[in-house]
Design a protein around this motif. Sequence first.
Motif: not given
Length: 132
Positions: A71-78, A85-95
Motif C-alpha cells: 500500500n505504501r510503495c506500490g511494489r509487489r513486495s508485501y 513489505c520487503s522493500y519499504c518495511g510497511f507497516p513500520s512507521a520508518k521507511i
Amino acid sequence: VGKAGREQEHDAEAEAAFSNFLGDQSACCSAGPRPPRLVASNPRVGVAMGKAGKGTGSFGKRRNKSHTLCNRCGRRSYHIQKGRCSYCGFPSAKIRGYNMTLKSQRRKTTGTGRMRYLKTMPRRFSVWNTWS
C-alpha cells in the motif's frame, strides 16, 4: 524319430503354446500384453513436466503468491503471511533503508517522489518574501 522330426515337433509345440497365449488376449486387443498400470497414490509416477531440477519443468508448478502489492510503495513486495513489505518495511512507521549501495540510496532519496511539503520550501524562505 530323426533330428529333423524332433525339431518339427518342437516347433509345432511352440506355435501351439504361442497361439493359446494370444488366443486369451485376442478378444480385448491385438497389441499384446498390457504394460503395468501406474499407481495413482504416488505423485512422482506418471508423466512429468520435465526433469526434477530448478529449470523449465519446475516453473509449471509455481502457482502460489507469497508477495502482493504494498500500500505504501506500490511494489509487489508485501509478504502476505508475514504482513511486512520487503522493500519499504510497511507497516513500520520508518521507511526501510540500509546504506548498502549508492544506487539504492539514489532511488529512494529526497527528490525522487512528490515532495508535497518540500517543494514549497524555497518559496516560503525566499529573499523576496517579507514576514512583517
